[in-house]
Design a protein around this motif. Structure first.
Motif, PDB file in Angstrom:
ATOM      1  N   ILE A 119      84.723  71.401   0.170  1.00 54.99           N
ATOM      2  CA  ILE A 119      83.471  71.518  -0.576  1.00 54.99           C
ATOM      3  C   ILE A 119      83.686  70.958  -1.982  1.00 54.99           C
ATOM      4  O   ILE A 119      84.815  70.643  -2.370  1.00 54.99           O
ATOM      5  N   PHE A 120      82.580  70.836  -2.719  1.00 56.14           N
ATOM      6  CA  PHE A 120      82.658  70.442  -4.126  1.00 56.14           C
ATOM      7  C   PHE A 120      82.030  71.544  -4.955  1.00 56.14           C
ATOM      8  O   PHE A 120      80.875  71.914  -4.747  1.00 56.14           O
ATOM      9  N   GLY A 121      82.806  72.098  -5.882  1.00 57.30           N
ATOM     10  CA  GLY A 121      82.313  73.196  -6.708  1.00 57.30           C
ATOM     11  C   GLY A 121      81.340  72.703  -7.756  1.00 57.30           C
ATOM     12  O   GLY A 121      81.719  71.948  -8.652  1.00 57.30           O
ATOM     13  N   LEU A 122      80.079  73.113  -7.639  1.00 57.55           N
ATOM     14  CA  LEU A 122      79.073  72.653  -8.590  1.00 57.55           C
ATOM     15  C   LEU A 122      79.326  73.196 -10.004  1.00 57.55           C
ATOM     16  O   LEU A 122      79.028  72.544 -10.995  1.00 57.55           O
ATOM     17  N   LYS A 123      79.864  74.402 -10.072  1.00 58.11           N
ATOM     18  CA  LYS A 123      80.147  74.993 -11.382  1.00 58.11           C
ATOM     19  C   LYS A 123      81.442  74.455 -11.976  1.00 58.11           C
ATOM     20  O   LYS A 123      81.515  74.149 -13.169  1.00 58.11           O
ATOM     21  N   THR A 124      82.454  74.352 -11.146  1.00 60.99           N
ATOM     22  CA  THR A 124      83.764  73.915 -11.640  1.00 60.99           C
ATOM     23  C   THR A 124      83.890  72.407 -11.728  1.00 60.99           C
ATOM     24  O   THR A 124      84.759  71.888 -12.424  1.00 60.99           O
ATOM     25  N   ARG A 125      83.017  71.691 -11.005  1.00 66.99           N
ATOM     26  CA  ARG A 125      83.088  70.233 -10.916  1.00 66.99           C
ATOM     27  C   ARG A 125      84.452  69.787 -10.384  1.00 66.99           C
ATOM     28  O   ARG A 125      85.038  68.792 -10.815  1.00 66.99           O
ATOM     29  N   LYS A 126      84.962  70.549  -9.421  1.00 63.11           N
ATOM     30  CA  LYS A 126      86.257  70.234  -8.823  1.00 63.11           C
ATOM     31  C   LYS A 126      86.157  70.267  -7.307  1.00 63.11           C
ATOM     32  O   LYS A 126      85.309  70.960  -6.740  1.00 63.11           O
ATOM     33  N   ALA A 127      87.033  69.496  -6.670  1.00 66.24           N
ATOM     34  CA  ALA A 127      87.150  69.550  -5.216  1.00 66.24           C
ATOM     35  C   ALA A 127      87.799  70.873  -4.825  1.00 66.24           C
ATOM     36  O   ALA A 127      88.809  71.277  -5.419  1.00 66.24           O
ATOM     37  N   LEU A 128      87.240  71.538  -3.840  1.00 67.18           N
ATOM     38  CA  LEU A 128      87.753  72.836  -3.394  1.00 67.18           C
ATOM     39  C   LEU A 128      87.943  72.831  -1.878  1.00 67.18           C
ATOM     40  O   LEU A 128      87.242  72.110  -1.155  1.00 67.18           O
ATOM     41  N   ILE A 129      88.872  73.647  -1.428  1.00 65.91           N
ATOM     42  CA  ILE A 129      89.157  73.751   0.004  1.00 65.91           C
ATOM     43  C   ILE A 129      89.094  75.219   0.398  1.00 65.91           C
ATOM     44  O   ILE A 129      89.809  76.059  -0.170  1.00 65.91           O
ATOM     45  N   ASN A 130      88.223  75.525   1.354  1.00 63.31           N
ATOM     46  CA  ASN A 130      88.094  76.879   1.884  1.00 63.31           C
ATOM     47  C   ASN A 130      88.978  77.029   3.118  1.00 63.31           C
ATOM     48  O   ASN A 130      88.972  76.163   4.004  1.00 63.31           O
ATOM     49  N   ILE A 131      89.713  78.136   3.175  1.00 63.37           N
ATOM     50  CA  ILE A 131      90.621  78.410   4.287  1.00 63.37           C
ATOM     51  C   ILE A 131      90.262  79.759   4.899  1.00 63.37           C
ATOM     52  O   ILE A 131      90.051  80.740   4.177  1.00 63.37           O
ATOM     53  N   ALA A 132      90.231  79.825   6.228  1.00 63.28           N
ATOM     54  CA  ALA A 132      89.926  81.079   6.922  1.00 63.28           C
ATOM     55  C   ALA A 132      91.011  81.381   7.949  1.00 63.28           C
ATOM     56  O   ALA A 132      90.721  81.772   9.086  1.00 63.28           O
ATOM     57  N   TRP A 133      92.265  81.194   7.559  1.00 64.91           N
ATOM     58  CA  TRP A 133      93.382  81.371   8.488  1.00 64.91           C
ATOM     59  C   TRP A 133      94.105  82.704   8.332  1.00 64.91           C
ATOM     60  O   TRP A 133      94.850  83.110   9.216  1.00 64.91           O
ATOM     61  N   TYR A 134      93.911  83.378   7.222  1.00 64.05           N
ATOM     62  CA  TYR A 134      94.784  84.498   6.883  1.00 64.05           C
ATOM     63  C   TYR A 134      94.050  85.820   6.729  1.00 64.05           C
ATOM     64  O   TYR A 134      94.344  86.595   5.830  1.00 64.05           O
ATOM     65  N   GLY A 135      93.098  86.056   7.602  1.00 65.77           N
ATOM     66  CA  GLY A 135      92.451  87.364   7.641  1.00 65.77           C
ATOM     67  C   GLY A 135      91.350  87.580   6.638  1.00 65.77           C
ATOM     68  O   GLY A 135      90.539  88.494   6.786  1.00 65.77           O
ATOM     69  N   GLU A 136      91.313  86.784   5.601  1.00 63.89           N
ATOM     70  CA  GLU A 136      90.256  86.862   4.602  1.00 63.89           C
ATOM     71  C   GLU A 136      90.100  85.480   3.980  1.00 63.89           C
ATOM     72  O   GLU A 136      91.043  84.680   3.991  1.00 63.89           O
ATOM     73  N   PRO A 137      88.915  85.145   3.468  1.00 62.53           N
ATOM     74  CA  PRO A 137      88.695  83.783   2.959  1.00 62.53           C
ATOM     75  C   PRO A 137      89.537  83.469   1.728  1.00 62.53           C
ATOM     76  O   PRO A 137      89.720  84.311   0.855  1.00 62.53           O
ATOM     77  N   CYS A 138      90.053  82.253   1.691  1.00 63.07           N
ATOM     78  CA  CYS A 138      90.788  81.751   0.534  1.00 63.07           C
ATOM     79  C   CYS A 138      90.101  80.481   0.054  1.00 63.07           C
ATOM     80  O   CYS A 138      89.607  79.700   0.867  1.00 63.07           O
ATOM     81  N   GLN A 139      90.081  80.280  -1.237  1.00 61.10           N
ATOM     82  CA  GLN A 139      89.528  79.050  -1.802  1.00 61.10           C
ATOM     83  C   GLN A 139      90.533  78.484  -2.790  1.00 61.10           C
ATOM     84  O   GLN A 139      90.922  79.149  -3.747  1.00 61.10           O
ATOM     85  N   TRP A 140      90.956  77.250  -2.534  1.00 61.04           N
ATOM     86  CA  TRP A 140      91.993  76.622  -3.348  1.00 61.04           C
ATOM     87  C   TRP A 140      91.511  75.310  -3.927  1.00 61.04           C
ATOM     88  O   TRP A 140      90.701  74.603  -3.325  1.00 61.04           O
ATOM     89  N   GLU A 141      92.042  74.969  -5.085  1.00 63.61           N
ATOM     90  CA  GLU A 141      91.922  73.615  -5.589  1.00 63.61           C
ATOM     91  C   GLU A 141      92.921  72.748  -4.831  1.00 63.61           C
ATOM     92  O   GLU A 141      93.807  73.254  -4.134  1.00 63.61           O
ATOM     93  N   THR A 142      92.801  71.444  -4.968  1.00 63.49           N
ATOM     94  CA  THR A 142      93.637  70.554  -4.151  1.00 63.49           C
ATOM     95  C   THR A 142      95.133  70.740  -4.427  1.00 63.49           C
ATOM     96  O   THR A 142      95.947  70.655  -3.507  1.00 63.49           O
ATOM     97  N   ALA A 143      95.496  71.008  -5.679  1.00 61.11           N
ATOM     98  CA  ALA A 143      96.913  71.208  -5.998  1.00 61.11           C
ATOM     99  C   ALA A 143      97.460  72.438  -5.289  1.00 61.11           C
ATOM    100  O   ALA A 143      98.600  72.426  -4.787  1.00 61.11           O
ATOM    101  N   GLN A 144      96.667  73.504  -5.217  1.00 62.37           N
ATOM    102  CA  GLN A 144      97.089  74.715  -4.516  1.00 62.37           C
ATOM    103  C   GLN A 144      97.212  74.464  -3.025  1.00 62.37           C
ATOM    104  O   GLN A 144      98.147  74.965  -2.375  1.00 62.37           O
ATOM    105  N   ALA A 145      96.272  73.704  -2.468  1.00 63.84           N
ATOM    106  CA  ALA A 145      96.315  73.388  -1.044  1.00 63.84           C
ATOM    107  C   ALA A 145      97.549  72.555  -0.710  1.00 63.84           C
ATOM    108  O   ALA A 145      98.219  72.784   0.311  1.00 63.84           O
TER     109      ALA A 145
END
Length: 207
Positions: A119-145
């Protein structure tokens, strides 16, 4: 089978470690996030890492498109004579066009692994990646991913190394299966200590 949560694990961060499944004694990757945990196979672990690399590429490309559209629309707005259209309107129009372009690009690209979304964060103006692998939602910036993808690969390699070491102990030396686990745990401690020493050495060499 329920696996007890490991103590002293930092909350809100996906923790991973090399693992042996209790029933098959095959190597895997243990994960823990807050009050949830599980074990994934090495094949699945490497697939997740590859999916993250793929998602990062998509995310950064789409973010560049959005930022480029916003810049072009604002630049065009500034060139208009008179009062022109408000900057916010120009940005809104840019975001609308960019969203349409992103949807078009999605139809032509390889699909992402289930559980990962760009996704693209409209507020942060950054590329974001949502992950649903670990029991609860995670949202990371590209460096974290990217960092997590590398951790997954390293953990899978460590688990595979532990498996070969276990088979060597059993088949090459004749150590009983139940006696291999404390030796593997000692080997893991040694490996982690060596990695830390190498990190410190690399830090010392940094100009």
């Amino acid at each position: 089978m329920t696996i007890p949560l490991l103590p002293n694990v930092e909350p809100d961060v996906v923790f991973t470690n090399a693992w042996f499944t209790a029933d098959t004694h095959q190597p895997g990757v243990y994960w823990q996030l807050n009050e949830k945990n599980g074990v994934i196979s090495l094949t699945e672990t490497r697939a997740k890492a590859q999916a993250l690399f793929q998602a990062v590429g998509y995310a950064e490309g789409e973010a560049a498109i959005v930022k480029g559209m916003i810049y072009l629309h604002k630049a065009a707005d500034r060139k208009q004579k008179g009062f022109g259209s408000p900057a916010q309107l120009a940005e809104k129009q840019a975001l609308l066009i960019a969203a349409q372009l992103r949807e078009f690009l999605k139809t032509g690209r390889s699909p992402l692994l289930e559980g990962v979304e760009v996704i693209f964060g409209l507020k942060t103006r950054k590329a974001l990646i949502n992950i649903a692998w670990y029991g609860e939602p995670c949202q990371w910036e590209t460096a974290q991913a990217l960092e997590h993808a590398i951790i997954l690969i390293e953990t899978a390699e460590a688990a595979e190394s532990d498996a070969y070491f276990r088979w060597f102990l059993m088949e090459g030396i004749g150590v009983a299966a139940e006696e291999t686990y404390p030796l593997i745990a000692e080997f893991q401690t040694f490996r982690n200590r060596r990695r830390l020493e190498e990190l410190f050495q690399e830090g010392d060499r940094t100009p």
